[in-house]
Design a protein around this motif. Structure first.
Motif, PDB file in Angstrom:
ATOM      1  N   GLN A 143       0.750  -0.668  -0.265  1.00  0.00           N
ATOM      2  CA  GLN A 143       0.037  -0.278   0.240  1.00  0.00           C
ATOM      3  C   GLN A 143       0.623   1.075  -0.091  1.00  0.00           C
ATOM      4  OE1 GLN A 143      -3.332   0.007   2.411  1.00  0.00           O
ATOM      5  NE2 GLN A 143      -2.699   2.414   3.137  1.00  0.00           N
ATOM      6  N   LYS A 144       1.634   0.887   0.555  1.00  0.00           N
ATOM      7  CA  LYS A 144       2.616   2.490   1.070  1.00  0.00           C
ATOM      8  C   LYS A 144       3.031   2.608  -0.811  1.00  0.00           C
ATOM      9  CE  LYS A 144       6.619   5.086   3.753  1.00  0.00           C
ATOM     10  NZ  LYS A 144       7.820   4.439   3.994  1.00  0.00           N
ATOM     11  N   ALA A 145       4.081   1.167  -1.638  1.00  0.00           N
ATOM     12  CA  ALA A 145       4.350   1.904  -2.280  1.00  0.00           C
ATOM     13  C   ALA A 145       3.216   2.313  -3.692  1.00  0.00           C
ATOM     14  CB  ALA A 145       4.484   0.611  -2.681  1.00  0.00           C
ATOM     15  N   MET A 146       2.826   1.712  -3.502  1.00  0.00           N
ATOM     16  CA  MET A 146       1.304   2.366  -4.629  1.00  0.00           C
ATOM     17  C   MET A 146       0.955   3.652  -3.981  1.00  0.00           C
ATOM     18  SD  MET A 146      -0.962  -1.244  -5.311  1.00  0.00           S
ATOM     19  CE  MET A 146      -1.793  -0.598  -6.716  1.00  0.00           C
ATOM     20  N   GLU A 147       1.276   4.009  -2.648  1.00  0.00           N
ATOM     21  CA  GLU A 147       0.662   5.441  -2.160  1.00  0.00           C
ATOM     22  C   GLU A 147       1.875   6.369  -2.901  1.00  0.00           C
ATOM     23  OE1 GLU A 147      -0.081   5.469   1.685  1.00  0.00           O
ATOM     24  OE2 GLU A 147      -1.975   4.775   1.278  1.00  0.00           O
ATOM     25  N   ALA A 165       1.028   9.130  -5.878  1.00  0.00           N
ATOM     26  CA  ALA A 165       1.300  10.998  -5.583  1.00  0.00           C
ATOM     27  C   ALA A 165       1.687  11.481  -6.761  1.00  0.00           C
ATOM     28  CB  ALA A 165       1.943  10.456  -3.853  1.00  0.00           C
ATOM     29  N   GLN A 166       3.394  10.800  -7.105  1.00  0.00           N
ATOM     30  CA  GLN A 166       4.201  11.319  -8.163  1.00  0.00           C
ATOM     31  C   GLN A 166       3.555  11.696  -9.329  1.00  0.00           C
ATOM     32  OE1 GLN A 166       5.284   8.368 -10.418  1.00  0.00           O
ATOM     33  NE2 GLN A 166       5.733  10.105 -12.026  1.00  0.00           N
ATOM     34  N   ILE A 167       2.581  10.269  -9.905  1.00  0.00           N
ATOM     35  CA  ILE A 167       1.811  11.200 -10.954  1.00  0.00           C
ATOM     36  C   ILE A 167       0.786  11.871 -10.241  1.00  0.00           C
ATOM     37  CG2 ILE A 167       0.172   9.699 -12.853  1.00  0.00           C
ATOM     38  CD1 ILE A 167       1.260   6.700 -12.352  1.00  0.00           C
ATOM     39  N   ARG A 168      -0.028  12.212  -9.487  1.00  0.00           N
ATOM     40  CA  ARG A 168      -0.497  12.581  -9.380  1.00  0.00           C
ATOM     41  C   ARG A 168       0.679  14.900  -9.188  1.00  0.00           C
ATOM     42  NH1 ARG A 168      -6.290  14.785  -8.324  1.00  0.00           N
ATOM     43  NH2 ARG A 168      -5.892  17.256  -8.378  1.00  0.00           N
TER      44      ARG A 168
END
Length: 981
Positions: A353-357, A361-364
């Motif tokens: 979950q942390k990796a995907m968040e 966030a980077q893509i956002r």
């Protein structure tokens, strides 16, 4: 002095180039790369201190798959087996994926993708030969920013992309474009990468190895060949050595930058080209198999003809995955998604979950920055969906949150894929306007030139040239001023583009206004139906896909009026000539159609015959058997046709047997040696065959171009002139002059000029294509005889129906009014040649072997020129042959007005008109259908083919009319002036 025909055709070329350039700049724009850099790193997810990135160029997924396609190939399946062996033994530390490589599937673009996480654009494919360095954020930049040392061995493309990124004492780069060399780069990787891993582990943090042997074997012999098996066995051994040299702190990533199609080529978006292999391996566990990951974020895909689906990722997913595993910030422009299996370490899924968040966030941040840029409005349509999905992420927990995060990153990827096409409507419209107006100007010149008197045409053309170039100068100044005043409203339009548009439009308008063409109902009715239908085909993806078959139908149909004329010919001789040569023309054209290269969309209704099979780049057996007989037969047929008009003397008597025939045989010998070398028919002979065929190619090209042109320029006439004394009883002796070849005095020397360039194209064409070229030359000569005979029929019919039949029959004027319909079959024949020599409007049909005809390595400009000749040589020959329509069987009669030069100019304008209409149609359809699903697969490549084709045709008529016709006219005038004196 430059001839006036050359100047007017040069103006046509310049206007066409301006239109094509403007439309292309509006239609194919580069992706906007933001200069921002990511700075926040997360070290808590890092698992390794070092990583080895091993790129096996063109490693398709099925080459490492546990369940390969059926039927299984003994040459590339079940050979590179280490990845699946370790995955079966250690599923918690070894992972195999079917990775999607975004097109264009060329090495340079894929390296950009796997280092930046961004998407390429269609136009980026052209950069594969001369890449520019990457300035946007990438994993290489992040490694350098973190003080990590990078070692490199292999393909020197990496140095072009990252010139200052690697440690000088650990950089071992090798030439990447010597397709003939299957071993040097791979051996360089083996010799340099393994010692670094075994003896200098603490000297580097990231090691890159990039081998090219598999890719080069595919290009050279195709995937179904023992050579590819040997390369895959070598790579399997290399992988075993790399795994043995790894320690627990090292991560191994092995991948293919792209796949390869059934023939071993790549560059397009064929499913076999985009499905590449990816294997990630660690000696310490990366995943907890007992913890289940939601299936919604683990997509699978089935490789063609495989029995089971396989785990599927995007190739750019590597970028965020490797970054987090090494404790680096994710590159700012990344659009990839972390691979879940590599972060499934906790029973509660917190690491995943942390990796995907972090990834989301980077893509956002990237999307926010992109929307704030000058191109931000492109995201407006999708921004509501972005915001809705992003807000939904924070309202969910557990597996639903993981799915929502994955949905957001994949939505961003799909939306940004649409942004490949950043169209500039201003430039597209400007390009279409210039091409369209050039068509009107060209038609005005073609129509008006027919009515200009013989004594006035030179002055008339000079005036048009002066006015057109003067108008372009004035237009350039006006364009400069207009851009200064209106630049705020010309979004994305540069100063030079405004100036170019104004210059082209002004000169075209002046040309039309000064010519003042008259549009009549008769002129409208005379529009060529085949040109109209050919152009309309580009509005349909299906018709564009099957253009090769449509052109064949049009070509055969175009001579039907001549056949009908043959049946009604007033004499048996003319009837036999028309029908006989029509039959020969049709047979040659049909035989040419037997040489095919199939587009992906044509399967399963098309069978490849240009090569030995769909999965081979070797010539078929029929080509090997027929190549030499055809090379021998073509010169004999040419001499036999010339013998009809007694034109096989003079230059032809020495040029054909001593230069033309040997050059064709030498061109065939070259490709025979290439086949022997590639197939290793005589065993491994090292560089002997390669050096031999390079010498053959260079000697042949130099002899034909330098020697052939020199001999032709010195004495192009194909005439034998003899004098004898005759006496009569009541008068003094008279001198009788006999001229053999008089009836074809203009056509035969120009044919010698055409044969010189035919020999060069022959050398650059593979064996199957040489057979098609030989048939096309016979078809061309047959068509010339058909046209000449049809004109004779019309002359006789007019004479018989005229009240002054005796005067009509006594008229010695050999000139005939040139008809546009006479040019259409030649334009169609040139297009048919393009297809029958192994080409389609696709990147995958480019014959990269031709880049190494004049040398064993890629070298500018020889490799680029040889590829261009191989690809577009047929269109050039078609354009170069156009003056023969006018010159063939044209005698230099002193009592008749002779118009070979103005009529040749009209013929050149006619074929230029044909291809400019095709280019306009292809551009207009690509513009209208720019949001069509198949725009980059079908419509954009066809537009590029039409644009390049128009340029080649313009150059062909420029050389033919501006140089060839002028020299022939000078020589014939000199010879007969001397004879009369």
């Amino acid at each position: 002095m430059i001839s006036r025909e050359f100047r007017i055709l040069f103006w046509v070329l310049c206007v066409h180039l301006a239109g094509i350039y403007l439309f292309t700049k509006g239609f194919l724009l580069n992706r906007l790369a933001l200069p921002d850099r990511s700075v926040d790193a997360c070290t808590s997810l890092a698992t390794h201190k070092r990583a080895v990135l091993l790129v096996i160029d063109a490693l398709r997924f099925d080459f490492i798959a546990e369940h390969p396609p059926e039927p299984v190939s003994p040459f590339h399946h079940n050979i590179l087996t280490l990845p699946r062996e370790l995955t079966a033994a250690h599923p918690d530390r070894s992972f195999i994926f079917n990775a999607h490589s975004d097109p264009p599937t060329t090495t340079l673009q894929r390296l950009k993708g796997i280092t930046t996480g961004s998407l390429p654009t269609f136009v980026d494919a052209g950069e594969n030969f001369e890449g520019s360095s990457i300035h946007e954020d990438s994993i290489i930049h992040q490694l350098n920013a973190a003080g990590r040392k990078i070692a490199f061995a292999g393909d020197d493309t990496w140095l072009a992309l990252f010139p200052d990124a690697f440690q000088p004492n650990m950089t071992f780069a090798f030439d990447s474009f010597n397709v003939e060399d299957l071993h040097t780069v791979d051996q360089g990787v083996i010799d340099n990468l393994l010692p670094l891993m075994r003896h200098h582990k603490n000297s580097w943090h990231f090691a890159i190895g990039h081998g090219l042997g598999v890719d080069h074997a595919g290009h050279r012999v195709g995937p179904d060949h023992p050579v590819l098996r040997e390369k895959l066995e070598q790579m399997n051994t290399l992988l075993r050595d790399v795994v043995a040299a790894m320690d627990d702190d090292t991560l191994l990533i092995m991948l293919g930058d792209h796949g390869m199609d059934k023939m071993g080529n790549h560059g397009g978006d064929n499913i076999l080209e985009t499905m590449s292999a990816l294997w990630i391996y660690s000696k310490v566990p990366l995943s907890l198999p007992e913890h289940t990951i939601p299936e919604a974020i683990l997509p699978v895909i089935t490789f063609p003809d495989t029995p089971v689906p396989h785990r599927h990722v995007q190739q750019i997913d590597l970028v965020p995955t490797i970054s987090l595993l090494l404790g680096l910030p994710i590159p700012f422009n990344n659009l990839g998604t972390v691979i879940p299996e590599l972060f499934n370490r906790d029973s509660d899924g917190s690491s995943l979950q942390k990796a995907m968040e972090l990834n989301a966030a980077q893509i956002r941040r990237y999307l926010d920055a992109y929307r704030s840029s000058s191109f931000g409005k492109e995201l407006d349509a999708a921004w509501y969906d972005f915001s809705l999905t992003w807000d939904g992420v924070h309202a969910m927990d557990g597996n639903d949150r993981l799915i929502a995060l994955d949905n957001f990153t994949r939505l961003a990827l799909s939306a940004c894929r649409v942004l490949w096409a950043q169209f500039n409507v201003f430039l597209m419209g400007a390009g279409l306007a210039v091409i369209g107006l050039s068509i009107v100007a060209g038609w005005a010149l073609y129509s008006k030139l027919r009515d200009v008197a013989d004594v006035e045409w030179e002055k008339w053309v000079d005036d048009k040239v002066w006015w057109s170039f003067s108008a372009s100068a004035i237009g350039s100044a006006l364009g400069y001023l207009a851009h200064i005043v209106l630049h705020e409203y010309l979004d994305g339009v540069a100063m030079h583009q405004t100036v170019l548009f104004a210059a082209a439009i002004a000169s075209s308008f002046v040309m039309i206004a000064s010519t003042r063409p008259v549009i009549t109902l008769k002129a409208i009715k005379s529009l060529p139906i085949f040109l109209i239908l050919h152009t309309l085909c580009f509005a349909s993806n299906s018709f564009t896909v099957w253009e090769d078959h449509i052109v064949l139908f049009f070509l055969i149909s175009s001579i039907v009026p001549s056949v009908i004329t043959g049946f009604t010919a007033p004499t048996s001789r003319l009837r036999s000539r028309i029908l006989g040569f029509s039959a020969l023309f049709a047979i040659c054209v049909r035989l040419m159609a037997m040489s095919t290269v199939c587009r992906e969309e044509q399967h399963p209704y098309c069978t490849v015959t240009f090569y030995a099979s769909e999965s081979s780049s070797a010539p078929p057996l029929t080509a090997l058997l027929l190549a030499f007989p055809v090379a021998i037969a073509v010169p004999l047929v040419v001499r036999r046709i010339l013998k009809i008009s007694k034109s096989d003397s003079g230059l032809a008597a020495t040029f054909i047997p001593l230069l033309f025939a040997p050059s064709l045989i030498a061109g065939t010998v070259f490709w025979m040696l290439e086949w022997v070398d590639s197939a290793q028919a005589l065993g491994d002979m090292g560089d002997t065959l390669r050096v031999t065929r390079t010498v053959v190619a260079r000697t042949t090209a130099a002899t034909v171009l330098i020697g052939g042109l020199s001999v032709w320029w010195t004495s192009p006439a194909c005439l034998t002139i003899s004098k004898s004394q005759t006496s009569e009883a009541s008068t003094q002796e008279k001198t009788e002059v006999t001229v053999l070849g008089f009836a074809n005095a203009f056509g035969s020397p120009y044919l010698m000029f055409w044969l010189i360039f035919f020999s060069v194209v022959w050398l650059m064409t593979q064996l199957s294509g040489q057979i098609a070229l030989g048939l096309s030359s016979i078809a061309l000569l047959s068509y010339l005889e058909i046209i000449d005979s049809v004109r004779d029929v019309h002359s006789l019919n007019n004479a018989f129906t005229s009240p002054n039949a005796s005067l009509q029959l006594a008229d010695t004027n050999p000139n005939h009014d040139l008809l546009f319909s006479e040019i259409v079959p030649l334009a169609l024949l040139a297009t048919h040649m393009y297809h029958s020599t192994g080409h389609q409007s696709t990147f995958s049909s480019i014959q990269w072997k031709s880049a190494f005809i004049l040398g064993k390595t890629l070298s500018f400009p020889f490799s680029h020129v040889s590829i261009a000749i191989n690809t577009f040589g047929s269109l050039f020959l078609g354009a170069l042959a156009v003056p023969l329509i006018v010159l063939w069987n044209l005698p230099p009669l002193p009592l008749s007005p002779s118009r070979p030069r103005p009529n040749a100019l009209r013929a050149a304008l006619a074929i230029s008109l044909y291809f400019s209409v095709l280019a306009f149609g292809a551009a207009a359809c690509a513009a209208v259908l720019r949001r069509h699903l198949m725009v980059w697969k079908i419509f954009a490549p066809r537009y590029l083919g039409a644009g390049f084709g128009l340029w080649v045709v313009d150059v062909g008529v420029l050389v033919g009319v501006g140089v060839g016709v002028g020299r022939v006219g000078e020589e014939i005038g000199r010879v007969f002036g001397r004879v009369r004196s």
